[in-house]
Design a protein around this motif. Structure first.
Motif, PDB file in Angstrom:
ATOM      1  N   THR A   1       2.755  -6.336   3.668  1.00  0.00           N
ATOM      2  CA  THR A   1       2.544  -7.498   4.193  1.00  0.00           C
ATOM      3  C   THR A   1       2.442  -8.458   3.631  1.00  0.00           C
ATOM      4  N   TRP A   2       2.732  -9.742   3.937  1.00  0.00           N
ATOM      5  CA  TRP A   2       2.706 -10.745   2.966  1.00  0.00           C
ATOM      6  C   TRP A   2       1.437 -11.439   3.433  1.00  0.00           C
ATOM      7  N   ASN A   3       0.683 -12.208   2.119  1.00  0.00           N
ATOM      8  CA  ASN A   3      -0.621 -12.530   2.429  1.00  0.00           C
ATOM      9  C   ASN A   3      -0.585 -13.805   3.175  1.00  0.00           C
ATOM     10  N   SER A   4       0.128 -14.437   3.371  1.00  0.00           N
ATOM     11  CA  SER A   4       0.469 -15.649   4.214  1.00  0.00           C
ATOM     12  C   SER A   4       0.262 -14.993   5.860  1.00  0.00           C
ATOM     13  N   GLN A   5       0.286 -13.955   5.990  1.00  0.00           N
ATOM     14  CA  GLN A   5       0.404 -13.524   7.278  1.00  0.00           C
ATOM     15  C   GLN A   5      -0.947 -12.811   7.581  1.00  0.00           C
TER      16      GLN A   5
ATOM     17  N   ASP B  74       0.919  -1.117  -0.078  1.00  0.00           N
ATOM     18  CA  ASP B  74      -0.106   0.002  -0.014  1.00  0.00           C
ATOM     19  C   ASP B  74       0.798   1.291   0.181  1.00  0.00           C
ATOM     20  N   ILE B  75       0.423   2.226  -0.827  1.00  0.00           N
ATOM     21  CA  ILE B  75       1.453   3.357  -0.839  1.00  0.00           C
ATOM     22  C   ILE B  75       0.598   4.565  -0.733  1.00  0.00           C
ATOM     23  N   ALA B  76       0.895   5.478   0.168  1.00  0.00           N
ATOM     24  CA  ALA B  76      -0.052   6.787   0.331  1.00  0.00           C
ATOM     25  C   ALA B  76       0.937   7.811  -0.249  1.00  0.00           C
ATOM     26  N   PRO B  77       0.243   8.527  -1.450  1.00  0.00           N
ATOM     27  CA  PRO B  77       0.870   9.720  -1.995  1.00  0.00           C
ATOM     28  C   PRO B  77       1.385  10.625  -1.079  1.00  0.00           C
TER      29      PRO B  77
ATOM     30  N   GLY C   3      -1.474  -0.012  10.625  1.00  0.00           N
ATOM     31  CA  GLY C   3      -0.128  -0.443  11.373  1.00  0.00           C
ATOM     32  C   GLY C   3       0.953   0.728  10.984  1.00  0.00           C
ATOM     33  N   ALA C   4       2.290   0.438  11.312  1.00  0.00           N
ATOM     34  CA  ALA C   4       3.054   1.399  11.149  1.00  0.00           C
ATOM     35  C   ALA C   4       3.754   1.385   9.637  1.00  0.00           C
ATOM     36  N   PRO C   5       3.971   2.181   8.934  1.00  0.00           N
ATOM     37  CA  PRO C   5       4.571   2.136   7.901  1.00  0.00           C
ATOM     38  C   PRO C   5       6.145   1.576   7.693  1.00  0.00           C
TER      39      PRO C   5
END
Length: 514
Positions: free
Chosen positions: A457-461, A442-445, A474-476
């Motif tokens: 984050t990894w999809n498995s998590q 995810d990128i916030a301009p 969460g924290a960037p």
């Protein structure tokens, strides 16, 4: 700023094919598609895409409006009738370079020459720039059209100006669909056909051979005899044109190319789009994407949603995203015969197609090589470069813009034993990955002087569905190279991959405003 777009079509060949191309007011850029290959049954499925021309006329751009096209009986007559700076720069124009070579206008056809088409392209772009007030234009080209553009950049403009670095004064960017930047080569059993093509110049097809490419890509003052030893047609330098302003879209589907009853695909081989081999379809050191589309036709790369999404983001996107795999330490030894390959697949939230895909099934995985003697073990493995637009942020169920631009990068690591050029399958499970996971980014301009922020984050998590995941809670990821307007961070590979890629392996992500 939205620059004018000039579309340059591909090779037609015979006079009959040229006549058919000329009969189309938009030279094929208006052709859409209703077919796509999906699923395991191998059957064509319905998917309606209205064409890149119509989408550019419909979709909004950075100032809120779509592109427009002006014809009014003839593009150049319309341009001539208007005053300086009176036409909206946000327009689309067709380089109709085949018109003089058609036999349908009651005059003797002019023999087609790629150098003439490149010179005519310069004249057209100069007229467009004059009447729109735009400093530059975007060039969008299919197949041979990309070679016309490169002849303009590498030969015509340098000969006109006496300088090799002036093309960027005329052109903002170059986007090519399935262009044979390194020529069209034939497989071993058909090498004689290539020699015949280049010698006899049948239907003008010698333009795809090395010697002819040397002529139209090289200025006269540097063209002494034939190409020197080691010269490669796809070579471009930053001095000739900024390589980061070139994007090459590479097709990987040879099976669905219908030209000449499938003969073309057999001649060039399966590692192609049916006409252009994958390794010949891009300029080195430029951004590129791979999509499972054929050279042209109902499954063609130009008339595809995948092609359009890459085109639009490259032309109007305000962020460049680069992903590299760093600090890899493969298991085993250099003489164990194991070949390691990485498959990648990129999805963008809000887009219904895969915008980039490299896989073994499509003959284009990323090879992970062991460092050669003397090379640094820290050399990164480039995975992809893509572009995102903050203006095209999807909305939630309430119609409010989502807070981030989201993309998902699927990684699959595969290995197979090879000895003497022969794969050994006794301990192998075909298409079964040694490691597989998807990184959700995810990128916030940023705004003003504020740098972008990114989460990953990894999809498995993830505990639930990806659509329910809110990264901003969460924290960037920390910015490892603090710099105003630029962001770079590292994401550790999952622990399950450490025995394969090493405990220090990371994905390095760099986000740069454009």
């Amino acid at each position: 700023m939205n620059f004018p777009i000039v579309y340059v079509r591909g090779y037609a060949g015979s006079t009959g094919s040229i006549n058919s191309a000329v009969d189309d007011p938009f030279y094929g850029f208006n052709i859409g598609a209703t077919h796509v290959r999906v699923g395991g049954d191998g059957e064509p499925h319905f998917y309606q895409f209205e064409s890149p021309l119509l989408r550019l006329l419909i979709d909004s751009t950075d100032d809120g409006g779509p592109y427009r096209i002006f014809v009014h009986g003839g593009q150049e007559a319309y341009l001539d009738s208007r005053g300086r700076g009176t036409i909206d720069p946000k327009t689309i124009w067709i380089h109709r370079f085949y018109d003089d070579s058609a036999s349908t206008f009651g005059r003797d056809p002019r023999k087609y020459q790629i150098e003439d088409a490149a010179a005519d392209l310069l004249r057209l772009t100069d007229l467009i720039r004059l009447k729109t007030g735009a400093e530059k234009v975007h060039l969008v080209a299919h197949s041979m059209g990309g070679l016309i553009c490169r002849s303009l950049i590498q030969r015509v403009i340098p000969e006109l100006t006496g300088r090799s670095n002036r093309a960027a004064d005329y052109i903002e960017s170059l986007f090519t669909y399935a262009t044979p930047h390194n020529g069209i080569e034939f497989t071993e059993g058909f090498r004689g056909l290539a020699a015949l093509r280049d010698t006899l110049d049948i239907e003008g097809a010698a333009i795809f051979g090395r010697d002819r490419m040397w002529q139209y890509l090289t200025p006269r003052d540097k063209r002494d005899g034939g190409p020197p030893e080691g010269w490669e047609p796809h070579t471009m330098t930053d001095e000739e044109f900024p390589l980061h302003h070139v994007f090459c879209l590479v097709g990987t589907n040879a099976a669905d190319y219908d030209a000449a009853l499938g003969l073309s695909a057999r001649v060039v081989g399966p590692q192609s789009d049916g006409l252009v081999q994958i390794d010949n379809a891009y300029v080195p050191d430029t951004p590129r994407a791979f999509v499972h589309r054929s050279h042209s036709g109902r499954y063609g790369v130009v008339n595809s949603e995948e092609g359009y999404q890459n085109l639009r983001r490259f032309l109007t996107g305000d962020f460049k995203v680069e992903v590299e795999l760093c600090h890899v330490q493969l298991p085993g030894t250099p003489d164990d015969g194991i070949v390691w390959q990485l498959e990648t697949q990129l999805s963008v939230r809000g887009v219904s197609v895969i915008v980039h895909e490299q896989s073994t099934a499509h003959y284009c995985p990323i090879q992970i090589e062991r460092p050669a003697p003397g090379d640094s073990a820290e050399s990164p493995v480039p995975l992809l470069i893509t572009f995102l637009s903050s203006r095209e942020r999807p909305v939630d169920v309430y119609g409010d813009p989502l807070p981030t631009l989201r993309q998902a990068l699927r990684l699959r690591l595969l290995s197979v034993r090879e000895k003497g050029g022969i794969f050994g399958f006794f301990d192998h499970l075909e298409q079964t990955a040694d490691f597989e996971d998807t990184l959700v980014v995810d990128i916030a301009p940023g705004e003003g002087t504020t740098s972008p922020k990114a989460w990953a984050t990894w999809n498995s998590q993830l505990a639930g569905a990806i659509r329910d995941y809110d990264a901003t809670k969460g924290a960037p990821i920390p910015d490892s190279e603090p710099e105003i307007g630029r962001w770079r961070g590292e994401v550790p590979m999952p622990a399950v991959s450490h025995r394969l890629l090493g405990a220090n392996a990371v994905l390095a992500i760099t986000v740069t405003p454009r």
